[in-house]
Each structure stands twice: as structure tokens, then as C-alpha cells.
Design a protein around this motif. Structure first.
Motif, mmCIF file in Angstrom:
data_model
loop_
_atom_site.group_PDB
_atom_site.id
_atom_site.type_symbol
_atom_site.label_atom_id
_atom_site.label_comp_id
_atom_site.label_asym_id
_atom_site.label_seq_id
_atom_site.Cartn_x
_atom_site.Cartn_y
_atom_site.Cartn_z
ATOM 1 N N LEU A 16 -49.908 30.927 -44.778
ATOM 2 C CA LEU A 16 -49.750 30.435 -43.399
ATOM 3 C C LEU A 16 -49.498 28.933 -43.400
ATOM 4 C CD1 LEU A 16 -52.579 32.367 -41.506
ATOM 5 C CD2 LEU A 16 -50.272 33.108 -42.113
ATOM 6 N N ARG A 17 -48.786 28.484 -42.380
ATOM 7 C CA ARG A 17 -48.488 27.050 -42.242
ATOM 8 C C ARG A 17 -48.699 26.639 -40.792
ATOM 9 N NH1 ARG A 17 -42.390 27.092 -44.451
ATOM 10 N NH2 ARG A 17 -42.703 27.749 -46.608
ATOM 11 N N THR A 18 -49.239 25.463 -40.600
ATOM 12 C CA THR A 18 -49.479 24.997 -39.231
ATOM 13 C C THR A 18 -48.208 24.375 -38.629
ATOM 14 O OG1 THR A 18 -50.493 22.990 -40.128
ATOM 15 C CG2 THR A 18 -51.967 24.756 -39.453
ATOM 16 N N THR A 19 -48.315 24.011 -37.356
ATOM 17 C CA THR A 19 -47.138 23.779 -36.527
ATOM 18 C C THR A 19 -46.213 22.671 -37.008
ATOM 19 O OG1 THR A 19 -48.508 24.406 -34.646
ATOM 20 C CG2 THR A 19 -46.404 23.354 -34.145
ATOM 21 N N SER A 20 -44.946 23.019 -37.123
ATOM 22 C CA SER A 20 -43.910 22.030 -37.394
ATOM 23 C C SER A 20 -42.546 22.670 -37.132
ATOM 24 C CB SER A 20 -44.000 21.550 -38.844
ATOM 25 O OG SER A 20 -43.187 20.414 -39.036
ATOM 26 N N PHE A 21 -41.757 22.010 -36.304
ATOM 27 C CA PHE A 21 -40.402 22.479 -36.007
ATOM 28 C C PHE A 21 -39.412 21.424 -36.488
ATOM 29 C CE2 PHE A 21 -43.096 24.297 -32.638
ATOM 30 C CZ PHE A 21 -42.787 25.648 -32.752
ATOM 31 N N LEU A 22 -38.389 21.868 -37.217
ATOM 32 C CA LEU A 22 -37.340 20.951 -37.673
ATOM 33 C C LEU A 22 -36.153 21.075 -36.723
ATOM 34 C CD1 LEU A 22 -36.288 19.017 -39.911
ATOM 35 C CD2 LEU A 22 -35.425 21.049 -41.092
ATOM 36 N N ILE A 23 -35.771 19.949 -36.129
ATOM 37 C CA ILE A 23 -34.695 19.934 -35.145
ATOM 38 C C ILE A 23 -33.474 19.248 -35.767
ATOM 39 C CG2 ILE A 23 -34.086 19.333 -32.754
ATOM 40 C CD1 ILE A 23 -36.752 20.911 -32.931
ATOM 41 N N ASN A 24 -32.370 19.945 -35.793
ATOM 42 C CA ASN A 24 -31.108 19.371 -36.284
ATOM 43 C C ASN A 24 -31.247 18.685 -37.645
ATOM 44 O OD1 ASN A 24 -30.051 20.266 -33.885
ATOM 45 N ND2 ASN A 24 -29.990 18.242 -32.905
ATOM 46 N N ASP A 25 -32.121 19.176 -38.471
ATOM 47 C CA ASP A 25 -32.312 18.718 -39.861
ATOM 48 C C ASP A 25 -32.880 17.309 -40.022
ATOM 49 O OD1 ASP A 25 -31.344 21.130 -40.991
ATOM 50 O OD2 ASP A 25 -29.283 20.460 -40.645
ATOM 51 N N ILE A 27 -35.051 15.661 -37.348
ATOM 52 C CA ILE A 27 -36.141 15.343 -36.428
ATOM 53 C C ILE A 27 -37.229 16.403 -36.613
ATOM 54 C CG2 ILE A 27 -36.799 15.113 -33.998
ATOM 55 C CD1 ILE A 27 -33.748 14.611 -33.444
ATOM 56 N N LEU A 28 -38.471 15.954 -36.667
ATOM 57 C CA LEU A 28 -39.576 16.912 -36.671
ATOM 58 C C LEU A 28 -40.310 16.849 -35.355
ATOM 59 C CD1 LEU A 28 -41.219 16.267 -40.155
ATOM 60 C CD2 LEU A 28 -40.086 18.383 -39.444
ATOM 61 N N ILE A 29 -40.651 18.017 -34.824
ATOM 62 C CA ILE A 29 -41.663 18.086 -33.776
ATOM 63 C C ILE A 29 -42.929 18.573 -34.475
ATOM 64 C CG2 ILE A 29 -42.416 19.267 -31.667
ATOM 65 C CD1 ILE A 29 -40.065 17.772 -30.810
ATOM 66 N N ASP A 30 -43.868 17.695 -34.620
ATOM 67 C CA ASP A 30 -45.129 17.907 -35.332
ATOM 68 C C ASP A 30 -44.912 18.054 -36.837
ATOM 69 O OD1 ASP A 30 -46.817 17.493 -33.202
ATOM 70 O OD2 ASP A 30 -46.929 19.601 -32.645
ATOM 71 N N ALA A 31 -45.966 17.741 -37.555
ATOM 72 C CA ALA A 31 -45.845 17.658 -39.016
ATOM 73 C C ALA A 31 -46.971 18.434 -39.687
ATOM 74 C CB ALA A 31 -45.853 16.189 -39.447
ATOM 75 N N GLY A 32 -47.184 19.654 -39.208
ATOM 76 C CA GLY A 32 -48.234 20.487 -39.794
ATOM 77 C C GLY A 32 -47.809 21.185 -41.065
ATOM 78 N N LYS A 60 -51.088 17.017 -40.441
ATOM 79 C CA LYS A 60 -51.675 17.000 -41.790
ATOM 80 C C LYS A 60 -50.658 16.741 -42.900
ATOM 81 C CE LYS A 60 -51.507 21.777 -43.346
ATOM 82 N NZ LYS A 60 -50.481 21.451 -44.356
ATOM 83 N N ASP A 61 -49.403 17.118 -42.720
ATOM 84 C CA ASP A 61 -48.409 16.880 -43.775
ATOM 85 C C ASP A 61 -47.771 15.495 -43.679
ATOM 86 O OD1 ASP A 61 -48.911 19.401 -44.766
ATOM 87 O OD2 ASP A 61 -46.796 19.954 -44.937
ATOM 88 N N LEU A 62 -48.056 14.804 -42.601
ATOM 89 C CA LEU A 62 -47.422 13.487 -42.416
ATOM 90 C C LEU A 62 -47.804 12.496 -43.519
ATOM 91 C CD1 LEU A 62 -45.557 11.843 -40.599
ATOM 92 C CD2 LEU A 62 -47.489 11.460 -39.056
ATOM 93 N N PRO A 63 -49.082 12.352 -43.879
ATOM 94 C CA PRO A 63 -49.415 11.413 -44.961
ATOM 95 C C PRO A 63 -48.726 11.760 -46.281
ATOM 96 C CG PRO A 63 -51.392 12.074 -43.778
ATOM 97 C CD PRO A 63 -50.282 12.950 -43.268
ATOM 98 N N PHE A 64 -48.635 13.061 -46.596
ATOM 99 C CA PHE A 64 -48.006 13.459 -47.855
ATOM 100 C C PHE A 64 -46.496 13.219 -47.813
ATOM 101 C CE2 PHE A 64 -51.849 16.039 -47.387
ATOM 102 C CZ PHE A 64 -52.536 15.591 -48.496
ATOM 103 N N MET A 65 -45.913 13.462 -46.656
ATOM 104 C CA MET A 65 -44.476 13.250 -46.512
ATOM 105 C C MET A 65 -44.151 11.757 -46.650
ATOM 106 S SD MET A 65 -42.033 14.873 -43.613
ATOM 107 C CE MET A 65 -42.595 13.861 -42.284
#
Ligand code: ZN
Ligand code: ZN
Length: 251
Positions: A16-25, A27-32, A60-65
Motif C-alpha cells: 500500500l502507498r499513501t496519497t500522491s497524485f502525479l499531474i502532467n509528469d 507536478i505532485l499533489i501530495d507526497a505520500g 512522508k516521501d517529501l524528505p526522501f525525494m
């Protein structure tokens, strides 16, 4: 507009993965789930990370990214939200305790990230993203994304709410709504207090939504996953789909 679901679960368990949507390659909406789902070179291509609220499953994935892209980009990666959410991220995440303050690394004049606090809207290329308060803690916002082909609402996390539906109803050429259902019907008290929908409160919410467009549901809490799928199925609502990881939509 292209929307790829990197993660749409309401918690973490194997697979399972928490919320993150990739828009047009780019832009991210949320970084779960962005560092989990994207190769490092794809992470380097993200120019904007738009955050609905600072809860850990959305950042949660923002610091790692940021760690992965350090030194790899010409320009800083831009973290975008309404002013209070930007304040929470600065104070509680990139605060030199939980994680280094990448807004001054390697230097203040040449940082890895910059913040952009917006009051209501930001335009990125031909995409306009508007942000509206929703019924969820920590100054959470939902989004209406719009380009020449149409508009899509992504509510982020919310319980019964008003403003984003009013703005959605006033939006022409609406193509889809992405929203959440987190808890099963028997957990309504918990859902209400924490700012989430159950299938029952979501069905009641439909009265506020005028558009007849496909609706995509995410953020099911893992422990209740099967119960929620059954209860959502029992709603017998046309055009309602629970999203799956790596679903891709073109609007
Ligand atoms: Zn939340
Ligand atoms: Zn969440």
C-alpha cells in the motif's frame, strides 16, 4: 491533463502507498508515495509539490525525494500550499531536527527547495490550480485543477464540507471528482471527529454536488479495506470507482 495515482491508500501496509497524485509528469499533489513510486530521474523532473495538509501520510516521501534530488536540478523544487500549511512544513518537517532545512542547503542563495505560499491559486504552464479549505485538521485544502480541456476537483481529505463543493458546482467543464472515504459506517463518530467520510456520510454529501461526473475514491484505511469496498459497492452509485495504485487518467 494527465493524472497518475502514485498512491491512494489511507495508511501503510505491504503493497500500500499513501496519497500522491502525479499531474502532467512534473507536478505532485501530495507526497505520500512519490519517492516510493518514481525513479530518481523522474523525481528530479518534479518542479512543484503541492501539499493539501501536513499530515504525515501526505508528506512522508517529501524528505526522501528532496534528499534524492539534492544537487541534481538547475532550479529548486517548489513546495506549494496555502500559507498556514507552508508554515507547518517549515516548522515541523524541514526544521533541522526531523530533517535538514533544505531551503538553505547547499546555500540560502542556491537552495534545494523553495516555498511558495499562495492564497488561492497558482498557474503552472496552462494549468490553474485553485485551493479551498476543507473539513480536515491542520488548515487542509482541496484543489480544483483546470486547463483548456476541462477541470478536475481533488478534495484532499475531508469530512462533510461546503466551500469546495460550491466552487466545484460553479466550475464549467468539470470532468471528474477525486475524493476520500476513510472509515466504515460503524466508525462514523471517529470519521466525523477526524474530518473524514464514511460511505454513509459521503452519500449524504452527494446532495451538495451538482455535476454528474465520474467520481474516484481514495484514502481507504487499510484495516477496514474490505469492509469499505463492500460498503462502497452497496452504495450502488453509478460512476463511482475506488482508485488503484498506478491508475492513470487523461482529462
Ligand atoms: Zn489528514
Ligand atoms: Zn491522509
Amino acid at each position: 491533463m494527465k493524472i497518475r495515482v502514485l498512491g491512494g491508500d489511507g495508511g501503510i501496509a505491504p503493497g500500500l502507498r499513501t496519497t500522491s497524485f502525479l499531474i502532467n509528469d512534473r507536478i505532485l499533489i501530495d507526497a505520500g508515495a512519490s519517492a516510493t513510486a518514481l525513479s530518481i530521474s523522474r523525481q528530479e523532473s518534479i518542479d512543484y509539490v503541492i501539499i493539501s495538509h501536513p499530515h504525515i501520510d501526505h508528506v512522508k516521501d517529501l524528505p526522501f525525494m528532496v534528499d534524492n534530488i539534492f544537487g541534481a536540478r538547475e532550479k529548486p523544487m517548489c513546495i506549494v500550499s496555502v500559507p498556514p500549511v507552508i508554515g507547518h512544513i517549515k516548522k515541523h518537517l524541514f526544521n533541522d531536527i526531523l530533517w535538514p532545512d533544505f531551503a538553505k542547503i547547499p546555500s540560502k542563495s542556491n537552495p534545494t527547495i523553495v516555498y511558495k505560499a499562495v492564497k488561492e491559486r497558482i498557474k503552472i504552464d496552462d494549468l490553474t490550480i485553485r485551493m479551498y479549505s476543507v473539513n480536515h485538521p491542520c488548515n487542509a485544502v482541496g484543489f480544483i485543477l483546470e486547463d483548456a480541456n476541462g477541470a478536475v476537483t481533488i478534495t484532499g481529505e475531508t469530512g462533510p464540507t461546503e466551500l469546495i463543493w460550491q466552487k466545484t458546482n460553479a466550475t464549467k467543464r468539470l470532468k471528474a471528482i477525486f475524493t476520500e472515504i476513510s472509515f466504515p459506517i460503524e466508525q462514523e463518530a471517529v470519521a466525523n471527529i477526524s474530518g473524514h467520510f464514511t460511505p454513509k456520510t459521503f452519500r449524504e454529501e452527494l446532495r451538495k454536488i451538482h455535476a454528474n461526473v465520474p467520481m474516484y475514491i481514495y484514502h481507504l484505511k487499510p484495516r477496514f479495506n474490505q469492509t469499505l469496498l463492500n460498503e462502497i459497492h452497496d452504495l450502488k452509485i453509478d460512476n463511482l470507482t475506488v482508485v488503484e495504485q498506478e491508475d492513470e487518467f487523461i482529462f
